[in-house]
Each structure stands twice: as structure tokens, then as C-alpha cells.
Design a protein around this motif. Structure first.
Motif, PDB file in Angstrom:
ATOM      1  N   TRP A 452       0.831  -1.204   0.000  1.00  0.00           N
ATOM      2  CA  TRP A 452       0.000   0.000   0.000  1.00  0.00           C
ATOM      3  C   TRP A 452       0.867   1.256   0.000  1.00  0.00           C
ATOM      4  O   TRP A 452       0.649   2.182  -0.787  1.00  0.00           O
ATOM      5  CB  TRP A 452      -0.920  -0.043   1.211  1.00  0.00           C
ATOM      6  CG  TRP A 452      -1.928   1.076   1.254  1.00  0.00           C
ATOM      7  CD1 TRP A 452      -2.296   1.887   0.230  1.00  0.00           C
ATOM      8  CD2 TRP A 452      -2.695   1.493   2.378  1.00  0.00           C
ATOM      9  NE1 TRP A 452      -3.259   2.778   0.625  1.00  0.00           N
ATOM     10  CE2 TRP A 452      -3.516   2.568   1.945  1.00  0.00           C
ATOM     11  CE3 TRP A 452      -2.786   1.063   3.698  1.00  0.00           C
ATOM     12  CZ2 TRP A 452      -4.403   3.207   2.801  1.00  0.00           C
ATOM     13  CZ3 TRP A 452      -3.680   1.699   4.558  1.00  0.00           C
ATOM     14  CH2 TRP A 452      -4.475   2.763   4.120  1.00  0.00           C
ATOM     15  N   LEU A 453       1.876   1.303   0.866  1.00  0.00           N
ATOM     16  CA  LEU A 453       2.723   2.482   0.959  1.00  0.00           C
ATOM     17  C   LEU A 453       3.615   2.653  -0.266  1.00  0.00           C
ATOM     18  O   LEU A 453       4.067   3.771  -0.553  1.00  0.00           O
ATOM     19  CB  LEU A 453       3.587   2.406   2.225  1.00  0.00           C
ATOM     20  CG  LEU A 453       2.808   2.429   3.548  1.00  0.00           C
ATOM     21  CD1 LEU A 453       3.770   2.397   4.733  1.00  0.00           C
ATOM     22  CD2 LEU A 453       1.894   3.654   3.630  1.00  0.00           C
ATOM     23  N   ASP A 454       3.877   1.573  -0.996  1.00  0.00           N
ATOM     24  CA  ASP A 454       4.615   1.709  -2.252  1.00  0.00           C
ATOM     25  C   ASP A 454       3.835   2.545  -3.252  1.00  0.00           C
ATOM     26  O   ASP A 454       4.407   3.319  -4.018  1.00  0.00           O
ATOM     27  CB  ASP A 454       4.908   0.327  -2.850  1.00  0.00           C
ATOM     28  CG  ASP A 454       6.092  -0.353  -2.184  1.00  0.00           C
ATOM     29  OD1 ASP A 454       6.844   0.347  -1.476  1.00  0.00           O
ATOM     30  OD2 ASP A 454       6.250  -1.577  -2.351  1.00  0.00           O
ATOM     31  N   VAL A 455       2.511   2.359  -3.258  1.00  0.00           N
ATOM     32  CA  VAL A 455       1.668   3.076  -4.205  1.00  0.00           C
ATOM     33  C   VAL A 455       1.290   4.455  -3.673  1.00  0.00           C
ATOM     34  O   VAL A 455       1.324   5.443  -4.411  1.00  0.00           O
ATOM     35  CB  VAL A 455       0.398   2.255  -4.497  1.00  0.00           C
ATOM     36  CG1 VAL A 455      -0.508   3.000  -5.471  1.00  0.00           C
ATOM     37  CG2 VAL A 455       0.769   0.895  -5.058  1.00  0.00           C
ATOM     38  N   GLU A 456       0.934   4.538  -2.399  1.00  0.00           N
ATOM     39  CA  GLU A 456       0.507   5.804  -1.796  1.00  0.00           C
ATOM     40  C   GLU A 456       1.313   6.052  -0.515  1.00  0.00           C
ATOM     41  O   GLU A 456       0.812   5.836   0.588  1.00  0.00           O
ATOM     42  CB  GLU A 456      -0.990   5.758  -1.494  1.00  0.00           C
ATOM     43  CG  GLU A 456      -1.865   5.571  -2.727  1.00  0.00           C
ATOM     44  CD  GLU A 456      -3.349   5.495  -2.396  1.00  0.00           C
ATOM     45  OE1 GLU A 456      -4.086   6.396  -2.823  1.00  0.00           O
ATOM     46  OE2 GLU A 456      -3.755   4.556  -1.693  1.00  0.00           O
ATOM     47  N   PRO A 457       2.555   6.511  -0.646  1.00  0.00           N
ATOM     48  CA  PRO A 457       3.405   6.686   0.546  1.00  0.00           C
ATOM     49  C   PRO A 457       2.873   7.713   1.529  1.00  0.00           C
ATOM     50  O   PRO A 457       3.189   7.645   2.729  1.00  0.00           O
ATOM     51  CB  PRO A 457       4.746   7.118  -0.052  1.00  0.00           C
ATOM     52  CG  PRO A 457       4.433   7.636  -1.418  1.00  0.00           C
ATOM     53  CD  PRO A 457       3.262   6.855  -1.896  1.00  0.00           C
ATOM     54  N   HIS A 458       2.070   8.650   1.058  1.00  0.00           N
ATOM     55  CA  HIS A 458       1.542   9.671   1.966  1.00  0.00           C
ATOM     56  C   HIS A 458       0.542   9.104   2.973  1.00  0.00           C
ATOM     57  O   HIS A 458       0.227   9.759   3.970  1.00  0.00           O
ATOM     58  CB  HIS A 458       0.893  10.801   1.166  1.00  0.00           C
ATOM     59  CG  HIS A 458      -0.265  10.360   0.328  1.00  0.00           C
ATOM     60  ND1 HIS A 458      -0.121   9.768  -0.909  1.00  0.00           N
ATOM     61  CD2 HIS A 458      -1.610  10.394   0.559  1.00  0.00           C
ATOM     62  CE1 HIS A 458      -1.301   9.479  -1.406  1.00  0.00           C
ATOM     63  NE2 HIS A 458      -2.225   9.837  -0.535  1.00  0.00           N
ATOM     64  N   LYS A 459       0.041   7.880   2.719  1.00  0.00           N
ATOM     65  CA  LYS A 459      -0.905   7.284   3.653  1.00  0.00           C
ATOM     66  C   LYS A 459      -0.252   6.952   4.999  1.00  0.00           C
ATOM     67  O   LYS A 459      -0.950   6.713   5.986  1.00  0.00           O
ATOM     68  CB  LYS A 459      -1.505   6.001   3.058  1.00  0.00           C
ATOM     69  CG  LYS A 459      -2.346   6.225   1.800  1.00  0.00           C
ATOM     70  CD  LYS A 459      -3.575   7.059   2.083  1.00  0.00           C
ATOM     71  CE  LYS A 459      -4.457   7.151   0.828  1.00  0.00           C
ATOM     72  NZ  LYS A 459      -5.652   8.003   1.079  1.00  0.00           N
ATOM     73  N   ALA A 460       1.065   6.931   5.044  1.00  0.00           N
ATOM     74  CA  ALA A 460       1.751   6.671   6.309  1.00  0.00           C
ATOM     75  C   ALA A 460       1.536   7.802   7.312  1.00  0.00           C
ATOM     76  O   ALA A 460       1.787   7.635   8.509  1.00  0.00           O
ATOM     77  CB  ALA A 460       3.246   6.469   6.058  1.00  0.00           C
ATOM     78  N   PHE A 461       1.054   8.962   6.834  1.00  0.00           N
ATOM     79  CA  PHE A 461       0.904  10.135   7.687  1.00  0.00           C
ATOM     80  C   PHE A 461      -0.556  10.395   8.086  1.00  0.00           C
ATOM     81  O   PHE A 461      -0.839  11.422   8.708  1.00  0.00           O
ATOM     82  CB  PHE A 461       1.453  11.369   6.966  1.00  0.00           C
ATOM     83  CG  PHE A 461       2.925  11.307   6.687  1.00  0.00           C
ATOM     84  CD1 PHE A 461       3.854  11.839   7.576  1.00  0.00           C
ATOM     85  CD2 PHE A 461       3.396  10.695   5.545  1.00  0.00           C
ATOM     86  CE1 PHE A 461       5.209  11.773   7.319  1.00  0.00           C
ATOM     87  CE2 PHE A 461       4.760  10.629   5.269  1.00  0.00           C
ATOM     88  CZ  PHE A 461       5.673  11.159   6.164  1.00  0.00           C
ATOM     89  N   ILE A 462      -1.462   9.499   7.765  1.00  0.00           N
ATOM     90  CA  ILE A 462      -2.867   9.733   8.102  1.00  0.00           C
ATOM     91  C   ILE A 462      -3.063   9.671   9.620  1.00  0.00           C
ATOM     92  O   ILE A 462      -2.332   8.988  10.326  1.00  0.00           O
ATOM     93  CB  ILE A 462      -3.798   8.712   7.405  1.00  0.00           C
ATOM     94  CG1 ILE A 462      -3.433   7.285   7.817  1.00  0.00           C
ATOM     95  CG2 ILE A 462      -3.742   8.867   5.899  1.00  0.00           C
ATOM     96  CD1 ILE A 462      -4.368   6.242   7.238  1.00  0.00           C
ATOM     97  N   ARG A 463      -4.092  10.382  10.098  1.00  0.00           N
ATOM     98  CA  ARG A 463      -4.384  10.404  11.527  1.00  0.00           C
ATOM     99  C   ARG A 463      -5.899  10.319  11.727  1.00  0.00           C
ATOM    100  O   ARG A 463      -6.678  10.883  10.955  1.00  0.00           O
ATOM    101  CB  ARG A 463      -3.820  11.674  12.173  1.00  0.00           C
ATOM    102  CG  ARG A 463      -2.324  11.835  11.972  1.00  0.00           C
ATOM    103  CD  ARG A 463      -1.779  13.096  12.603  1.00  0.00           C
ATOM    104  NE  ARG A 463      -1.638  12.960  14.043  1.00  0.00           N
ATOM    105  CZ  ARG A 463      -1.093  13.905  14.819  1.00  0.00           C
ATOM    106  NH1 ARG A 463      -0.657  15.037  14.283  1.00  0.00           N
ATOM    107  NH2 ARG A 463      -0.992  13.712  16.117  1.00  0.00           N
ATOM    108  N   SER A 464      -6.280   9.614  12.766  1.00  0.00           N
ATOM    109  CA  SER A 464      -7.701   9.445  13.054  1.00  0.00           C
ATOM    110  C   SER A 464      -8.224  10.648  13.844  1.00  0.00           C
ATOM    111  O   SER A 464      -7.483  11.587  14.145  1.00  0.00           O
ATOM    112  CB  SER A 464      -7.928   8.153  13.837  1.00  0.00           C
ATOM    113  OG  SER A 464      -7.216   8.193  15.062  1.00  0.00           O
TER     114      SER A 464
END
Length: 515
Positions: A452-464
Motif C-alpha cells: 500500500w505504501l509503495d503506491v501511496e506513501p503519503h498514507k503513512a501520515f494519516i491520523r484518526s
């Protein structure tokens, strides 16, 4: 599939009617056959069986093998016992009971099937491009996106405009929009369909460089369900059957597709022309380059998107117009020719031959290796997918290591990426992405998380909504591998959530809250 149903319906109905009629007739005979007639018939059958047994005994005396004779005699004995049993009163009652059950079940199944057929006829008789659907609030709406999109093409594009779309919609574009389509349902040329599939599923820049020689507009089906993105893995597989460099060493093209049920695209799909145009401004960070494509139409419910191809090669367009030819004046058969501008890409194709093509003699060694790998990957699709994903990750890692700063982005792209990270990191909300991220980390699904992070690396920074994110959940699970993965992606471990806690404090036994 609808055509297949219509073609086989008469045959299936006839054969099914014969079978049902014979079963029905047998059931009726158990109730209305005269007993004397039935007895005479059974007596005749019994005499025939006894005669066969007598012949078998004579053949045994003549020297026949005992094993074969005894097995055959056993079958005849069972048949004789069965006929004797059904002659009794109890046997007659049993047969009538069975026939009654069969008649009742047949009536119930037949009634249900009849109702189903009457309901199905509305779906098969209604136009497939207009549908009535029920919204979440229970309202019924009419979705007419497809016809309205074709009307837009008819009313807002030049008469000589060429429209590129997957061949499923070719007839609709030519009949309703009255515009030239690159391929339609009568396109028998597999190599041409493969070129169209390659254009849509290859990298955006290469896809644009091919499309600009063939078309003026590009039409896509979106909106979920059976749209172009859902069927795109098949497009890539067809392209690879002719252009073997499309998915190298991957005959079934497993490297192109979705990584999970949430629809996360693989790296190859994420780079493709189809994905970029399909998800243009619908997903964070996904946009079509303004110097290559211009979105000129989006239907009411987002089912159809039409793009104008910028930088169309006018020389290729002129060449095709001047070299248009058919096998005879006024003939319907016009094979068409590709402009010289596509000679480089066409030089890489390998003509495809169906394994079932008995009209063409296959030479020894023709595509044997390709066919072997193809069926191996079909037999074990998960292994094939993991193999190609690992290969792609390794290639990305090597490419990143070759860069001095570890980034392959241009300064402008890096600035846009950092702006996207800032936007994602400062948005606190409970979304499908935060739920999915929490599930992957809590289940220690490192492989899928990396993909997942290979395709969308910015998702590592999401917050709930409570301010927590992947780093918090990795510390909470005491997962060292995922923690290192997030730190390598640049995710900080010193920020605080809505309660003022840092990820490190979760290791000290402080009370935590679930996602």
C-alpha cells in the motif's frame, strides 16, 4: 454473456423440456398404469433377465472367466430382485410416494423458475445503458449517464473526431454519438485490441504518446462496478499477449491489478493512463497532466468521463485520412492502417495465435515457454502475484538507492508531495483509510502494508479523529518492524494525540484507546 444466453436458450429449453417431460410421464404411469398390464410387462422383463442369467451360466460352462461372469450375474441378480420388489404392494406404494414427491418438488421449482424468468425478461429487454437504481435513502433514480455522454460527443465534437474507448462501447459510440471509434464489438483483430489495451494500461506518458496518433478524445467508464478500472487487469493481460515487454516474465500480468479488497492499485496500475484519468481529482495526489489531457465532460453521476487528448499528431491524422482504404469501393470491410508515427511501438508486437486455432499449424517451439508460464501462473495466482510484487519492490529500492538523495522526484514534484503530506497529516478524521491502516498494523500484515505504501506513501501520515495514526498503533502493538518502516518513511514519533500523549508513552503502560 447475454448473447450466449440468447443463443443457447432454445437448445437448453428443448433439452430441458424433453427431460422434464419424461420424468413427468414416468410419475403419471405409477398412478394410472393398469396393474395387469404392468404385471405382464414386469413378467416379460423378469423372463428376459432369467434368460440372460441362463446364457451367462452356459458361457461359463463353455470356458468363460469366472470373475467377469460372476460380476455380470450379480448385476442381473440385483436387477431381477428390484423388478420382483416393485411388483409387490409395498413396492407400488413406494414408487407412487416417490412420484408424488417428484411431482410436488417439480411444481414448486417450476413455479419459482417461471417467476424468475418473467422477472429476468425485464432486465434482458431493457436498454443496458439506462438503469433504475435505488439510493441509500430508498429513492429510485434513473441513471442515464451513458446515453447523455454519447449525446454530448455528438453535439460538442467535430464530425471527424475519433474517440478512443475500450471496445465494449464501440457500437454505442458509433451508433448514438455518430463518431468514429477506435474499436467496436466486431473488431476481430486481436493485435489491435492488444494495442488499445496497452495504451490504457501502460504508463501515462507512453499511453499518451500512442493515443495522440490514434484519437482526439478518450472516453472512460467510471463509477464503480464493472467500469474500466475494474476490468483493467484483463486489458493488461490482453496487451501482454502481444507486447511481451508490457509485463515482463509475468504472462498473466499479476503485477497490474488491485492489492486488496479496498481497491488499492498496484504500482503499475497506479502509474497507468487509465488509473490516472479514472481517478483524476477523486483521490489525493492523483491528477492527469494538464499538458496532455483536458477533462471536457463528466456525467451527472460520474459514470462517464471524457478527456480531450492534447497534442494530437496532425500528421498521423492526415496520413490515416489520405490512406483510408477498403477491399472494394463501398465495402464494409476496411482493415485500416496505422500511421508511421506508431512504427516503433508496433515493431515490438508479437502476433498472437489462439491455442484453439486449428486452422493454423503451430510450429514446434512457438510460444511454448510463454504458454507454460501462463498456465503455471493460472494454477497458483497468489504465488505469481507475490513474485511480481516482490520484484517490483526490489526494482524500486534499487532505483532509490541509485539516487544520491534517495528520491526520484523532481524539485516541483517533491514540493507537491510535501504539501500533500502536510494536508494529510493535519486532517484528523476517522475514514476508511484510518480503519484499514489500524487493521493492517494490529494484524501485523507487513506485506500488504508495504504494498500500500509503495503506491501511496503519503498514507503513512494519516491520523484518526483522536489524533493518533500509524506510528501510535505500531508503538501500541510493540511492532518493531512496522515502526522502522514508518520511521524510514519519515513519520515522526514525538507528536501528541488529542490527549497530549506521544507514541512512546504507549510503551510505558499508559491507558490507551482503541481505533
Amino acid at each position: 454473456m447475454v448473447r450466449l444466453i440468447l443463443l443457447t436458450a432454445p437448445i437448453g429449453s428443448t433439452l430441458g423440456g424433453i427431460a422434464a417431460g419424461r420424468i413427468f410421464a414416468w410419475c403419471l404411469r405409477q398412478w394410472w398404469d393398469d396393474q395387469p398390464t404392468g404385471s405382464t410387462k414386469n413378467d416379460q422383463q423378469e423372463e428376459e433377465i432369467n434368460a440372460k442369467i441362463g446364457k451367462r451360466k452356459k458361457s461359463k460352462k463353455a470356458g468363460a472367466t469366472a470373475s467377469s461372469g460372476s460380476s455380470f450375474d450379480g448385476i442381473l441378480s440385483l436387477q431381477q430382485a428390484f423388478h420382483s420388489a416393485i411388483k409387490t404392494k409395498e413396492g407400488t406404494v413406494a414408487l407412487r410416494t416417490v412420484s408424488a414427491v417428484v411431482l410436488i418438488l417439480g411444481f414448486m421449482i417450476g413455479s419459482s423458475f417461471t417467476r424468475y424468468c418473467w422477472l429476468l425478461r425485464w432486465d434482458l429487454s431493457s436498454p443496458s445503458i439506462i438503469a433504475k437504481v435505488r439510493t441509500r435513502d430508498g429513492n429510485i433514480i434513473t441513471v442515464d449517464d451513458y446515453r447523455e455522454a454519447y449525446w454530448w460527443l455528438r453535439d460538442n465534437t467535430p464530425e471527424d473526431a475519433r474517440v478512443m474507448a475500450w471496445w465494449d462501447y464501440g457500437y454505442q459510440i458509433s451508433a448514438i454519438a455518430n463518431r468514429t471509434t477506435i474499436a467496436d464489438g466486431n473488431t476481430w483483430n486481436h493485435e489491435h485490441i492488444a494495442l488499445l489495451g496497452k495504451t490504457l494500461t501502460t504508463d501515462l506518458d507512453e499511453g499518451w504518446s500512442i493515443a495522440r496518433h490514434l484519437a482526439d478524445y478518450l472516453l472512460l467508464w467510471g463509477g464503480g462496478g464493472g467500469d474500466d478500472l475494474a476490468k483493467s487487469p484483463h486489458l493488461a493481460r490482453i496487451a501482454n499477449s502481444v507486447y511481451r515487454d508490457h509485463c515482463p516474465d509475468d504472462p498473466t500480468c499479476r503485477v497490474f491489478g488491485f492489492l486488496d479488497r479496498e481497491g488499492t492499485p498496484s504500482a503499475m496500475m497506479g502509474r497507468s493512463l487509465l488509473y490516472r484519468l479514472h481517478s483524476h481529482k477523486l483521490k489525493p495526489g492523483v491528477e492527469a497532466p494538464a499538458d496532455k489531457f483536458e477533462e471536457v465532460y463528466r456525467s451527472k453521476y460520474g459514470k462517464v468521463r471524457i478527456y480531450k487528448i492534447l497534442g494530437v499528431d496532425e500528421e498521423s491524422k492526415k496520413w490515416v485520412r489520405e490512406n483510408y482504404q477498403c477491399d472494394a469501393p463501398g465495402s464494409w470491410f476496411c482493415p485500416g492502417q496505422y500511421p508511421p508515427g506508431l512504427s516503433e511501438i508496433l515493431s515490438k508486437k508479437k502476433d498472437f495465435s489462439q491455442l484453439e486455432d486449428f486452422n493454423k499449424r503451430r510450429q514446434s517451439g512457438d510460444d511454448d515457454e510463454y504458454t507454460k508460464k501462463y498456465f503455471e501462473d493460472l494454477h497458483d495466482p497468489n504465488k505469481a502475484k507475490q513474485k511480481v510484487l516482490e520484484k517490483e519492490r526490489r526494482m524500486k529500492f534499487e532505483a532509490a538507492a541509485a539516487m544520491k538523495d534517495g528520491s526520484s522526484r523532481s524539485p516541483a514534484e517533491e514540493a507537491d508531495y510535501q504539501e500533500l503530506i502536510k494536508k494529510v497529516y493535519n486532517t484528523w478524521d476517522d475514514t476508511d483509510d484510518t480503519t484499514r491502516m489500524w487493521q493492517l498494523i494490529s494484524s501485523n500484515n507487513v506485506v500488504e502494508l508495504k504494498a500500500w505504501l509503495d503506491v501511496e506513501p503519503h498514507k503513512a501520515f494519516i491520523r484518526s479523529k483522536d489524533g493518533r495514526g500509524p506510528m501510535f498503533w505500531a508503538f501500541e502493538q510493540r511492532n518493531e518492524e512496522i515502526t522502522k518502516l514508518l520511521m524510514k518513511a519519515g513519520v515522526p514519533h514525538t507528536d501528541r494525540d488529542s490527549l497530549g500523549m506521544t507514541p512512546g508513552e504507549l510503551l510505558e503502560g499508559e491507558p490507551t484507546r482503541g481505533q
